[in-house]
Motif scaffolding. Structure first.
Motif, PDB file in Angstrom:
ATOM      1  N   TRP A   1    -102.066  -7.314 -85.190  1.00  0.00           N
ATOM      2  CA  TRP A   1    -102.262  -5.947 -84.713  1.00  0.00           C
ATOM      3  C   TRP A   1    -103.565  -5.412 -85.310  1.00  0.00           C
ATOM      4  N   PRO A   2    -104.342  -4.661 -84.547  1.00  0.00           N
ATOM      5  CA  PRO A   2    -105.631  -4.163 -85.043  1.00  0.00           C
ATOM      6  C   PRO A   2    -105.467  -3.080 -86.100  1.00  0.00           C
ATOM      7  N   LYS A   3    -106.538  -2.823 -86.810  1.00  0.00           N
ATOM      8  CA  LYS A   3    -106.534  -1.797 -87.855  1.00  0.00           C
ATOM      9  C   LYS A   3    -106.956  -0.458 -87.261  1.00  0.00           C
ATOM     10  N   GLU A   4    -106.179   0.575 -87.613  1.00  0.00           N
ATOM     11  CA  GLU A   4    -106.518   1.920 -87.161  1.00  0.00           C
ATOM     12  C   GLU A   4    -107.636   2.480 -88.036  1.00  0.00           C
ATOM     13  N   SER A   5    -108.656   3.055 -87.396  1.00  0.00           N
ATOM     14  CA  SER A   5    -109.764   3.668 -88.117  1.00  0.00           C
ATOM     15  C   SER A   5    -110.100   5.000 -87.460  1.00  0.00           C
TER      16      SER A   5
ATOM     17  N   VAL B   1     -95.868   3.356 -95.858  1.00  0.00           N
ATOM     18  CA  VAL B   1     -97.219   3.122 -96.386  1.00  0.00           C
ATOM     19  C   VAL B   1     -97.879   4.391 -96.904  1.00  0.00           C
ATOM     20  N   ALA B   2     -97.425   5.554 -96.440  1.00  0.00           N
ATOM     21  CA  ALA B   2     -98.102   6.796 -96.826  1.00  0.00           C
ATOM     22  C   ALA B   2     -97.142   7.901 -97.236  1.00  0.00           C
ATOM     23  N   ASN B   3     -95.831   7.659 -97.125  1.00  0.00           N
ATOM     24  CA  ASN B   3     -94.806   8.614 -97.555  1.00  0.00           C
ATOM     25  C   ASN B   3     -94.862   9.948 -96.811  1.00  0.00           C
ATOM     26  N   TYR B   4     -95.113   9.895 -95.528  1.00  0.00           N
ATOM     27  CA  TYR B   4     -94.942  11.062 -94.656  1.00  0.00           C
ATOM     28  C   TYR B   4     -94.664  10.537 -93.248  1.00  0.00           C
TER      29      TYR B   4
ATOM     30  N   ALA C   1    -100.076  -1.019 -85.276  1.00  0.00           N
ATOM     31  CA  ALA C   1    -101.476  -0.887 -85.701  1.00  0.00           C
ATOM     32  C   ALA C   1    -101.468  -0.761 -87.211  1.00  0.00           C
ATOM     33  N   ARG C   2    -102.392  -1.420 -87.854  1.00  0.00           N
ATOM     34  CA  ARG C   2    -102.461  -1.421 -89.308  1.00  0.00           C
ATOM     35  C   ARG C   2    -103.128  -0.141 -89.789  1.00  0.00           C
ATOM     36  N   ARG C   3    -102.929   0.178 -91.055  1.00  0.00           N
ATOM     37  CA  ARG C   3    -103.597   1.324 -91.648  1.00  0.00           C
ATOM     38  C   ARG C   3    -104.794   0.861 -92.461  1.00  0.00           C
ATOM     39  N   ALA C   4    -105.896   1.603 -92.368  1.00  0.00           N
ATOM     40  CA  ALA C   4    -107.116   1.235 -93.102  1.00  0.00           C
ATOM     41  C   ALA C   4    -106.882   1.384 -94.592  1.00  0.00           C
TER      42      ALA C   4
END
Length: 277
Positions: A120-124, A263-266, A274-277
């Protein structure tokens, strides 16, 4: 810290108030009991702040009390000074969650990196990798899939959902995850945990509170149990942070999907391919 009735009741209960006196009101009786607790635990209080805590307002006394109780239960609230800084605030959230559930909160920052078997691509910020993989936001590459178990619309529980539309590249993976959920939790467990409360998949829109496109705009994100996992809620309030949902997350993460809560607690309701940067 806001001295809500819930917090005051927790204080009263831990100070061994009779059940009839646990009213959630920070009155003279509760303040006097707090002062007695602080005096008896003076050795645990930073001595540069002890007198100012006792002569201070109810909020500062309650904060110092919370700092002592946090340390007692293994949560690092920093020095006991009665001030509500970021470290104390986080420790008190942990303490309240522990008191209410009897379980230590999930250490979401200690997780191993999620695998990415489908690349899956990375979100930017510019979202270019998302566009390169999935195309422009919109409905041109949607595929309708049959859901492995019946869903209910979270905003209209009387409406049953047996199909949904998602991006063609994530369709097989999404079905695979939900089959595992069905087989593991069974229908009774799914309903009990709200894993059928569907907040939707494809929806071409901007991110709430932002200007970039939501991952829903490509049909590569799903929302579940929105009322129990509201946007700004962290692990101390979101139901998906509880241990009984660990397998739920395991099934998504095996396929490379990312839960924002994990990954971000929200926004614990939101899961995306999609991945997170």
């Amino acid at each position: 810290m806001i001295l809500t009735a819930k917090i005051v009741r927790l204080i009263q209960k831990s100070l061994n108030f009779p059940e009839s006196d646990i009213d959630g009101i920070m009155g003279n009786q509760t303040e006097t009991a707090l002062e007695g607790f602080l005096r008896s635990n003076s050795a645990k209080i930073d001595q540069n702040h002890f007198q100012s805590i006792l002569s201070g307002g109810r909020k500062r006394k309650a904060t110092a009390y919370g700092q002592i109780m946090a340390h007692k239960n293994g949560f690092d609230s920093g020095k006991v000074d009665g001030f509500l800084g970021p470290q104390t605030d986080f420790a008190l959230m942990q303490l309240i969650s522990f008191v209410e559930t009897g379980k230590k909160p999930f250490n979401w920052r200690d997780r191993e990196p999620t695998p990415n078997p489908h690349n899956w691509p990375k979100e930017s910020r510019d979202q270019q990798a998302i566009i390169d993989t999935y195309g422009n936001p919109g409905s041109s590459r949607l595929k309708k899939i049959s859901l492995p178990y019946e869903h209910r619309l979270s905003w209209d529980l009387s409406t049953k959902v047996n199909k949904t539309s998602c991006h063609e590249l994530v369709a097989e993976s999404l079905e695979s995850v939900l089959v595992k959920v069905r087989d593991h939790y069974q229908i009774s467990g799914i309903k009990e945990l709200g894993l059928d409360l569907f907040g939707g998949c494809y929806n071409k829109r901007r991110k709430r509170g932002g200007t970039t496109w939501s991952m829903h705009s490509w049909g590569i994100a799903v929302d579940y149990h929105p009322t129990g996992n509201q946007l700004r809620w962290g692990w101390d309030r979101a139901v998906f942070a509880r241990p009984e949902y660990n397998k739920w997350w395991e099934f998504w993460e095996e396929e490379g999907w990312i839960g924002l809560g994990r990954v971000a607690n929200y926004d614990w309701m939101h899961i995306q391919a999609a991945r997170r940067a």
